[in-house]
Design a protein around this motif. Structure first.
Motif, PDB file in Angstrom:
ATOM      1  N   LEU A  33       0.840  -1.054   0.070  1.00 45.63           N
ATOM      2  CA  LEU A  33      -0.068  -0.034   0.040  1.00 45.63           C
ATOM      3  C   LEU A  33       0.971   1.091   0.022  1.00 45.63           C
ATOM      4  CD1 LEU A  33      -3.357   0.665   1.912  1.00 45.63           C
ATOM      5  CD2 LEU A  33      -1.475   2.365   2.149  1.00 45.63           C
ATOM      6  N   PHE A  34       0.613   2.178  -0.699  1.00 46.44           N
ATOM      7  CA  PHE A  34       1.452   3.454  -1.091  1.00 46.44           C
ATOM      8  C   PHE A  34       0.785   4.595  -0.878  1.00 46.44           C
ATOM      9  CE2 PHE A  34       4.694   0.616  -3.249  1.00 46.44           C
ATOM     10  CZ  PHE A  34       3.956  -0.514  -3.582  1.00 46.44           C
ATOM     11  N   TRP A  35       1.188   5.303  -0.451  1.00 44.63           N
ATOM     12  CA  TRP A  35       0.912   6.869   0.036  1.00 44.63           C
ATOM     13  C   TRP A  35       1.706   7.923  -0.724  1.00 44.63           C
ATOM     14  CZ3 TRP A  35      -3.416   8.423   2.213  1.00 44.63           C
ATOM     15  CH2 TRP A  35      -4.311   7.404   3.084  1.00 44.63           C
ATOM     16  N   TYR A  36       0.973   8.435  -1.566  1.00 40.32           N
ATOM     17  CA  TYR A  36       1.801   9.873  -2.305  1.00 40.32           C
ATOM     18  C   TYR A  36       0.924  11.255  -1.753  1.00 40.32           C
ATOM     19  CZ  TYR A  36       3.793   6.722  -5.561  1.00 40.32           C
ATOM     20  OH  TYR A  36       4.592   5.844  -6.152  1.00 40.32           O
ATOM     21  N   ARG A  37       1.813  12.104  -2.080  1.00 41.46           N
ATOM     22  CA  ARG A  37       1.329  13.598  -1.848  1.00 41.46           C
ATOM     23  C   ARG A  37       1.255  14.161  -3.285  1.00 41.46           C
ATOM     24  NH1 ARG A  37       3.096  18.523   2.009  1.00 41.46           N
ATOM     25  NH2 ARG A  37       2.810  19.949   0.658  1.00 41.46           N
ATOM     26  N   GLN A  38       0.080  14.981  -3.539  1.00 42.70           N
ATOM     27  CA  GLN A  38       0.073  15.694  -4.755  1.00 42.70           C
ATOM     28  C   GLN A  38      -0.138  17.183  -4.526  1.00 42.70           C
ATOM     29  OE1 GLN A  38      -2.216  14.104  -7.800  1.00 42.70           O
ATOM     30  NE2 GLN A  38      -1.270  15.055  -9.498  1.00 42.70           N
ATOM     31  N   GLU A  45       4.114  12.853  -5.144  1.00 43.61           N
ATOM     32  CA  GLU A  45       5.355  12.712  -4.644  1.00 43.61           C
ATOM     33  C   GLU A  45       5.151  11.556  -3.862  1.00 43.61           C
ATOM     34  OE1 GLU A  45       6.808  15.791  -2.459  1.00 43.61           O
ATOM     35  OE2 GLU A  45       8.144  14.969  -1.624  1.00 43.61           O
ATOM     36  N   PHE A  46       6.159  10.622  -4.004  1.00 39.63           N
ATOM     37  CA  PHE A  46       6.065   9.458  -2.926  1.00 39.63           C
ATOM     38  C   PHE A  46       6.307   9.617  -1.689  1.00 39.63           C
ATOM     39  CE2 PHE A  46       6.369   5.026  -1.626  1.00 39.63           C
ATOM     40  CZ  PHE A  46       7.629   5.029  -0.961  1.00 39.63           C
ATOM     41  N   LEU A  47       5.362   8.995  -0.628  1.00 36.08           N
ATOM     42  CA  LEU A  47       5.791   9.353   0.717  1.00 36.08           C
ATOM     43  C   LEU A  47       6.053   8.036   1.438  1.00 36.08           C
ATOM     44  CD1 LEU A  47       2.521  11.274   1.717  1.00 36.08           C
ATOM     45  CD2 LEU A  47       5.109  12.178   1.562  1.00 36.08           C
ATOM     46  N   PHE A  48       5.271   6.864   1.376  1.00 39.30           N
ATOM     47  CA  PHE A  48       5.431   5.677   1.961  1.00 39.30           C
ATOM     48  C   PHE A  48       5.145   4.471   1.537  1.00 39.30           C
ATOM     49  CE2 PHE A  48       6.214   7.979   5.950  1.00 39.30           C
ATOM     50  CZ  PHE A  48       5.096   8.797   6.138  1.00 39.30           C
ATOM     51  N   THR A  49       5.502   3.152   1.825  1.00 37.79           N
ATOM     52  CA  THR A  49       5.269   1.887   1.266  1.00 37.79           C
ATOM     53  C   THR A  49       4.903   1.130   2.470  1.00 37.79           C
ATOM     54  OG1 THR A  49       6.573   2.143  -0.761  1.00 37.79           O
ATOM     55  CG2 THR A  49       5.574   0.031  -0.204  1.00 37.79           C
ATOM     56  N   LEU A  50       3.840   0.398   2.662  1.00 38.35           N
ATOM     57  CA  LEU A  50       3.654  -0.429   3.729  1.00 38.35           C
ATOM     58  C   LEU A  50       3.289  -1.877   3.143  1.00 38.35           C
ATOM     59  CD1 LEU A  50       0.971   1.893   5.792  1.00 38.35           C
ATOM     60  CD2 LEU A  50       3.544   1.326   6.235  1.00 38.35           C
ATOM     61  N   TYR A  51       3.642  -2.941   3.744  1.00 40.17           N
ATOM     62  CA  TYR A  51       3.295  -3.998   3.256  1.00 40.17           C
ATOM     63  C   TYR A  51       2.600  -5.233   4.051  1.00 40.17           C
ATOM     64  CZ  TYR A  51       7.280  -2.801   0.191  1.00 40.17           C
ATOM     65  OH  TYR A  51       7.830  -2.335  -1.107  1.00 40.17           O
ATOM     66  N   LYS A  63       2.457  10.040   9.749  1.00 42.71           N
ATOM     67  CA  LYS A  63       2.700   8.582  10.060  1.00 42.71           C
ATOM     68  C   LYS A  63       1.718   7.684   9.525  1.00 42.71           C
ATOM     69  CE  LYS A  63       1.759   6.620  14.145  1.00 42.71           C
ATOM     70  NZ  LYS A  63       2.047   6.388  15.835  1.00 42.71           N
ATOM     71  N   ALA A  64       2.078   6.692   8.706  1.00 44.01           N
ATOM     72  CA  ALA A  64       1.252   5.756   7.930  1.00 44.01           C
ATOM     73  C   ALA A  64       1.374   4.465   8.780  1.00 44.01           C
ATOM     74  CB  ALA A  64       1.672   5.717   6.710  1.00 44.01           C
ATOM     75  N   THR A  65      -0.077   4.096   8.923  1.00 44.42           N
ATOM     76  CA  THR A  65      -0.358   2.739   9.425  1.00 44.42           C
ATOM     77  C   THR A  65      -0.982   1.692   8.725  1.00 44.42           C
ATOM     78  OG1 THR A  65      -2.147   3.328  10.634  1.00 44.42           O
ATOM     79  CG2 THR A  65      -0.072   3.828  11.944  1.00 44.42           C
TER      80      THR A  65
ATOM     81  N   TYR B 101       9.357  -0.764  -8.552  1.00 44.27           N
ATOM     82  CA  TYR B 101       8.734   0.273  -9.618  1.00 44.27           C
ATOM     83  C   TYR B 101       7.327   0.667  -9.018  1.00 44.27           C
ATOM     84  CZ  TYR B 101       6.417  -4.271 -11.392  1.00 44.27           C
ATOM     85  OH  TYR B 101       5.737  -5.413 -11.412  1.00 44.27           O
ATOM     86  N   ASN B 102       6.790   0.513  -8.069  1.00 43.73           N
ATOM     87  CA  ASN B 102       5.692   1.239  -7.636  1.00 43.73           C
ATOM     88  C   ASN B 102       6.032   2.253  -6.767  1.00 43.73           C
ATOM     89  OD1 ASN B 102       3.496  -0.782  -8.992  1.00 43.73           O
ATOM     90  ND2 ASN B 102       4.601  -2.190  -7.556  1.00 43.73           N
ATOM     91  N   GLU B 103       7.200   2.594  -6.218  1.00 36.96           N
ATOM     92  CA  GLU B 103       7.494   3.715  -6.022  1.00 36.96           C
ATOM     93  C   GLU B 103       8.191   4.582  -6.907  1.00 36.96           C
ATOM     94  OE1 GLU B 103      10.261   2.859  -2.597  1.00 36.96           O
ATOM     95  OE2 GLU B 103       8.691   1.487  -1.373  1.00 36.96           O
ATOM     96  N   GLN B 104       7.296   5.430  -7.266  1.00 37.33           N
ATOM     97  CA  GLN B 104       7.725   6.242  -8.510  1.00 37.33           C
ATOM     98  C   GLN B 104       8.229   7.449  -8.358  1.00 37.33           C
ATOM     99  OE1 GLN B 104       4.692   5.379 -11.305  1.00 37.33           O
ATOM    100  NE2 GLN B 104       4.590   3.191 -10.729  1.00 37.33           N
ATOM    101  N   PHE B 105       8.880   8.327  -9.291  1.00 43.04           N
ATOM    102  CA  PHE B 105       8.970   9.832  -9.298  1.00 43.04           C
ATOM    103  C   PHE B 105       8.065  10.102 -10.528  1.00 43.04           C
ATOM    104  CE2 PHE B 105      12.279  10.599  -6.496  1.00 43.04           C
ATOM    105  CZ  PHE B 105      13.527   9.502  -6.541  1.00 43.04           C
TER     106      PHE B 105
END
Lengths: 111, 115
Positions: A33-38, A45-51, A63-65, B101-105
């Motif tokens: 699960l990925f969080w981005y800010r726009q 813009e990439f913030l976090f990855t949670l697995y 903080k992402a949970t 590749y899922n963490e992207q610019f």
């Protein structure tokens, strides 16, 4: 049926007023699960990855949970520069090559 | 961190014409992605562009409508062909930050309006 749902759609906070954004998902076999800010007029813009459930990541005031059905992005004592749209996306076992994106939460932090 | 630029940043086009969007990355990357972001809709992957091979298109997107070039490891173009007002959108390119590749610019996007 929506597979990734973000709530609320929009949130307005006063500077310093902590809150949380939600990203719920219905897919099974989560691969990430990925969080981005726009920011307006810019790309995400990439913030976090949670697995996995129970995992937490922190960066400055964010903080992402992650649980088995949802993720929260907690914003502690936000500042006006935290104003942006926050997007979450999931990668799941049924299609591990493509992210499924939510519609985002538009956050406005007033000074 | 990689820096991605796109040209043009915005354009207004007439129905039936085509527009080519350029995407430049300041470092070599194996994969580049093209997305569409329409108002009220989630970010949608159009295709994945690999250097030296044909792009891989997602369901609902075809090469005749969205031809893609990837001549080298730092550059790609997306053409929106025979445009209609429904093609009005923000088009974004992106590249992986690293091994995931899922963490992207992402690039800043191209805002396209079709009249």
């Amino acid at each position: 049926e929506d597979q990734v749902t973000q709530s609320p759609e929009a949130l307005r906070l006063q500077e310093g007023e902590s809150s949380s954004l939600n990203c719920s998902y219905t897919v099974s076999g989560l691969r990430g699960l990925f969080w981005y800010r726009q920011d307006p007029g810019k790309g995400p813009e990439f913030l976090f990855t949670l697995y996995s459930a129970g995992e937490e990541k922190e960066k400055e005031r964010l903080k992402a949970t992650l649980t088995k059905k949802e993720s929260f992005l907690h914003i502690t004592a936000p500042k006006p520069e935290d104003s942006a749209t926050y997007l979450c996306a999931v990668l799941w076992a049924g299609n591990n090559r493509k992210l499924i994106w939510g519609l985002g939460t538009s956050l406005a932090v007033n000074p | 961190s990689a820096v991605i630029s796109q040209k043009p940043s915005r354009d207004i086009c007439q129905r039936g014409t085509s527009l080519t969007i350029q995407c430049q990355v300041d470092s070599q990357v194996t994969m580049m992605f093209w997305y569409r972001q329409q108002p009220g809709q989630s970010l949608t992957l159009i295709a994945t562009a690999n250097q030296g091979s044909e792009a891989t298109y997602e369901s609902g997107f075809v090469i005749d409508k969205f031809p893609i070039s990837r001549p080298n490891l730092t550059f790609s173009t997306l053409t929106v062909s025979n445009m209609s007002p429904e093609d009005s959108s923000i088009y974004l390119c992106s590249a992986p930050r690293g091994s995931s590749y899922n963490e992207q610019f992402f690039g800043p996007g191209t805002r396209l309006t079709v009249l």
